[in-house]
Enzyme design. Structure first.
Site, short mmCIF file in Angstrom:
data_model
loop_
_atom_site.label_atom_id
_atom_site.label_comp_id
_atom_site.label_asym_id
_atom_site.label_seq_id
_atom_site.Cartn_x
_atom_site.Cartn_y
_atom_site.Cartn_z
N HIS A 253 1.04 -1.09 -0.10
CA HIS A 253 -0.09 -0.31 0.08
C HIS A 253 0.70 0.86 -0.24
CE1 HIS A 253 -3.37 -2.15 0.50
NE2 HIS A 253 -3.11 -2.66 1.86
ZN LIG Z 1 -4.12 -6.84 3.40
#
Ligand SMILES: [Zn+2]
Length: 363
Positions: A137
């Site tokens: 992320h």
């Molecule tokens: Zn995850």
């Protein structure tokens, strides 16, 4: 092949000790805990994994800040350093910082680079980096979703800039969540194919939808397979039907797996129902294909996965697949989720996705 086989495990005991989340057992943060790695390493000890001469234990390489700068802004690096020095910090909703965070995130990146470069230079046939914090992320400018530095994207920039490797790379992200960080880094880059299967919020809308297909020269090389929560072992490998022909056409010279285990049924963050069998079957499939496409060059980089009970078995199942050995899931995974299958919903999603993909790939 099997006699001289070399499967690398890249890790360090610091991953099993440092960066303890600040609020144990009260929040989402508490699951990204050293016990994730400790449970795996203790299990390896129990089954004497490293007595097997085919398994090679390696440490992360030492890296300096200039390597992190290949993928991240100086402001982001400074933020992590500053808050780590301060000893505490919460960034956004989903990132915690401790006094160890900068040190450990840098080491995690060193582990990812080590795993990938050893496969690329042939020192290892395949590798598994057991590292934390995770990376998929993380964005150039900021940490996100428990991720500090984007281990996989940063490793690819290392290959490009330091190792002068300019060939095609495929990333397959099997974490429960969409790896928005990785997708953004390579969204316009036709030399990196990113595929992600992920749990998707069809009610409120979400990132990682089917029509995010890349941009410009990168069109067609970002492939999202959003699936409903609760998918089972019977559903997980449905993507092979279209991903295999795509990979054959793309002809990667290296395959990197963003290896998250948060679709596991006991995971506290994801909401799916996989058992360790899925990870075994996935590894068998990708290894067979990689042997045809790129001399078996596959590196598995740990992302999420928060069940300390399940993680050792999921990882061990992958190792057994890489060693061409059989695997039987442990007895405690006795639950039968067959009736929970999401086949009908998945078939509809696949139909729409295939229509989009047919513009760029032939089936
Ligand atoms: Zn995850």
């Amino acid at each position: 092949m099997s006699e001289n086989q070399r499967i690398g495990i890249i890790t360090d005991e610091d991953f099993a000790k440092l960066n303890v989340p600040p609020f144990p057992r009260t929040s989402f943060f508490s699951h990204e805990h050293p016990i994730r790695i400790k449970s795996i390493l203790d299990y390896f000890d129990k089954v004497k994994l490293f007595d097997d001469s085919r398994i090679v234990l390696k440490k992360p390489i030492q890296i300096n800040e200039s390597i992190i700068k290949l993928a991240h802004s100086q402001y982001h690096i400074n933020t992590i350093k500053r808050l780590s020095k301060f000893g505490f910090g919460i960034i956004g909703d989903e990132v915690f910082i401790t006094q160890d965070t900068f040190f450990l995130a840098k080491k995690a990146l060193g582990g990812s680079i080590q795993a990938i470069q050893c496969v690329l230079n042939g020192e290892l046939h395949q590798s598994i980096a057991l590292i934390r914090p995770p990376g998929h992320h993380a964005l150039r400018e900021k940490a996100s979703g428990l991720c500090i530095f984007n281990n996989i994207a940063n490793s690819i920039f290392y290959l490009r800039k330091i190792m002068n490797f300019d060939k095609r790379i495929a990333i397959i992200d099997i974490d429960d969540h969409f790896g928005d960080g990785i997708a953004q880094y390579f969204y316009e880059d036709p030399s990196v194919l990113y595929f992600s299967i992920h749990e998707f919020d069809f009610e409120d809308g979400d990132l990682g939808f089917i029509d995010e297909l890349g941009e410009g020269e990168g069109l067609g090389s970002n492939i999202n397979f959003p699936v409903p929560r609760g998918i089972t072992d019977d559903d997980f490998l449905d993507f092979v039907e279209f991903l295999e022909p795509i990979l054959i056409q793309f002809r990667p010279e290296l395959i990197i797996i963003a290896t998250g285990f948060d679709m596991y049924y006991d995971d506290k963050v994801g909401n799916c129902l996989l058992t360790s069998s899925s990870y075994y079957n996935f590894t068998r499939w990708i290894l067979t294909l990689a042997e045809k496409l790129c001399q078996g060059k596959v590196a598995f980089i740990l992302e999420g996965g928060y069940s300390p009970i399940g993680l050792p078995f999921c990882i061990h199942s992958m190792i057994r697949a890489l060693l061409n050995e059989d695997y039987e899931r442990p007895e405690f995974e006795y639950l039968d989720f067959t009736s929970e299958t999401k086949k009908d919903e998945i078939a509809k999603i696949k139909e729409v996705l295939l229509k989009e993909l047919a513009k760029y790939w032939s089936f």
